[in-house]
Design a protein around this motif. Structure first.
Motif, PDB file in Angstrom:
ATOM      1  N   LEU A 129     -16.915   1.810  11.169  1.00 49.95           N
ATOM      2  CA  LEU A 129     -16.566   2.383  12.459  1.00 49.95           C
ATOM      3  C   LEU A 129     -16.052   1.268  13.347  1.00 49.95           C
ATOM      4  O   LEU A 129     -16.206   0.091  13.041  1.00 49.95           O
ATOM      5  N   VAL A 141     -21.687  10.645  19.257  1.00 49.53           N
ATOM      6  CA  VAL A 141     -22.058  10.856  20.662  1.00 49.53           C
ATOM      7  C   VAL A 141     -23.383  11.601  20.728  1.00 49.53           C
ATOM      8  O   VAL A 141     -23.662  12.444  19.883  1.00 49.53           O
ATOM      9  N   ILE A 200     -16.507  15.137  22.313  1.00 54.38           N
ATOM     10  CA  ILE A 200     -15.487  14.098  22.436  1.00 54.38           C
ATOM     11  C   ILE A 200     -15.212  13.812  23.915  1.00 54.38           C
ATOM     12  O   ILE A 200     -15.051  12.657  24.323  1.00 54.38           O
ATOM     13  N   ILE A 253     -17.630  11.389  25.390  1.00 55.31           N
ATOM     14  CA  ILE A 253     -17.304   9.986  25.119  1.00 55.31           C
ATOM     15  C   ILE A 253     -16.278   9.494  26.130  1.00 55.31           C
ATOM     16  O   ILE A 253     -16.431   8.419  26.717  1.00 55.31           O
ATOM     17  N   TYR A 282     -16.706  12.184  11.085  1.00 54.56           N
ATOM     18  CA  TYR A 282     -16.343  11.146  10.119  1.00 54.56           C
ATOM     19  C   TYR A 282     -15.380  11.715   9.088  1.00 54.56           C
ATOM     20  O   TYR A 282     -15.208  12.925   8.972  1.00 54.56           O
ATOM     21  N   CYS A 331     -21.645  13.635  15.016  1.00 54.51           N
ATOM     22  CA  CYS A 331     -21.011  12.525  14.303  1.00 54.51           C
ATOM     23  C   CYS A 331     -19.814  13.105  13.560  1.00 54.51           C
ATOM     24  O   CYS A 331     -19.967  13.988  12.719  1.00 54.51           O
ATOM     25  N   ASP A 365     -15.782   0.701  21.118  1.00 56.01           N
ATOM     26  CA  ASP A 365     -15.085   0.213  22.298  1.00 56.01           C
ATOM     27  C   ASP A 365     -15.678  -1.122  22.713  1.00 56.01           C
ATOM     28  O   ASP A 365     -16.901  -1.276  22.802  1.00 56.01           O
ATOM     29  N   GLN A 379     -15.514   8.214  13.109  1.00 56.15           N
ATOM     30  CA  GLN A 379     -14.572   8.204  14.221  1.00 56.15           C
ATOM     31  C   GLN A 379     -15.301   8.328  15.550  1.00 56.15           C
ATOM     32  O   GLN A 379     -14.961   7.651  16.512  1.00 56.15           O
ATOM     33  N   ASP A 380     -16.303   9.213  15.598  1.00 50.24           N
ATOM     34  CA  ASP A 380     -17.009   9.449  16.851  1.00 50.24           C
ATOM     35  C   ASP A 380     -18.480   9.742  16.594  1.00 50.24           C
ATOM     36  O   ASP A 380     -18.816  10.533  15.717  1.00 50.24           O
ATOM     37  N   ILE A 385      -7.872  11.763  26.401  1.00 52.51           N
ATOM     38  CA  ILE A 385      -8.168  12.802  25.414  1.00 52.51           C
ATOM     39  C   ILE A 385      -7.185  13.949  25.573  1.00 52.51           C
ATOM     40  O   ILE A 385      -7.160  14.619  26.602  1.00 52.51           O
TER      41      ILE A 385
END
Length: 170
Positions: free
Chosen positions: A125, A93, A26, A29, A74, A72, A128, A90-91, A39
């Protein structure tokens, strides 16, 4: 750039012992977007909310030759219009050393299989607005921008104020 040997790529479900790795992903990201200060999550947050009897999310971790390659994160969602479950990513990377090697697409495919195995029929999803590379990648693999939708959110003090508007619980 490292070239991933497809045979060396392992994608596995995260466990509570992966909390530090999840946090590091995280933070990647946040660093990539130039917003590491946003964060506030901790490894303990990931351990507390992601594992146990009612996890708030699931994480798939990609490794190449035992090195962290990506993740990943989720969670389940439900489409009232479709009447079917799915998942919200959600993420996603990929470590910079493994970008361009197929790790992100492999993570998405594995996530889709996990969701489908639980009866899910879709993935959603948000991305940005400034992350053009990610936007192009998602479109290339079939996750298309939905121009008829806009994300609205509320956080922090504004959330607390909204939750406390009616003390009766109504």
């Amino acid at each position: 750039m490292v070239t991933a040997n497809r045979n060396a790529l392992l994608i596995r479900k995260a466990t509570a012992s992966d909390a530090e790795t999840i946090l590091a992903g995280i933070r990647m990201i946040g660093d990539h977007l130039g917003t590491p200060h946003k964060i506030s999550a901790t490894a303990e947050d990931f351990r507390r909310y992601g594992f146990g009897p009612s996890p708030a999310f699931e994480v798939l971790i990609a490794e190449i030759d035992s090195a962290f390659a990506g993740l990943c994160l989720y969670f389940a969602s439900f489409s009232t219009w479709r009447g079917k479950p799915g998942a919200y990513i959600q993420d996603l990377v990929v470590d910079t050393a493994f970008r361009g090697t197929g790790v992100a697409e492999a993570l998405l495919r594995q996530t889709a299989r996990h969701v489908r195995d639980k009866g899910g029929v879709y993935l959603r999803l948000s991305v940005d607005a400034e992350n053009l590379t990610a936007r192009h990648f998602y479109e290339r693999v079939g996750l298309l921008h939905q121009p008829e939708e806009h994300i609205h959110a509320i956080y922090g003090d504004a959330f607390d104020a909204l939750a406390g508007l009616d003390e009766s619980g109504v």
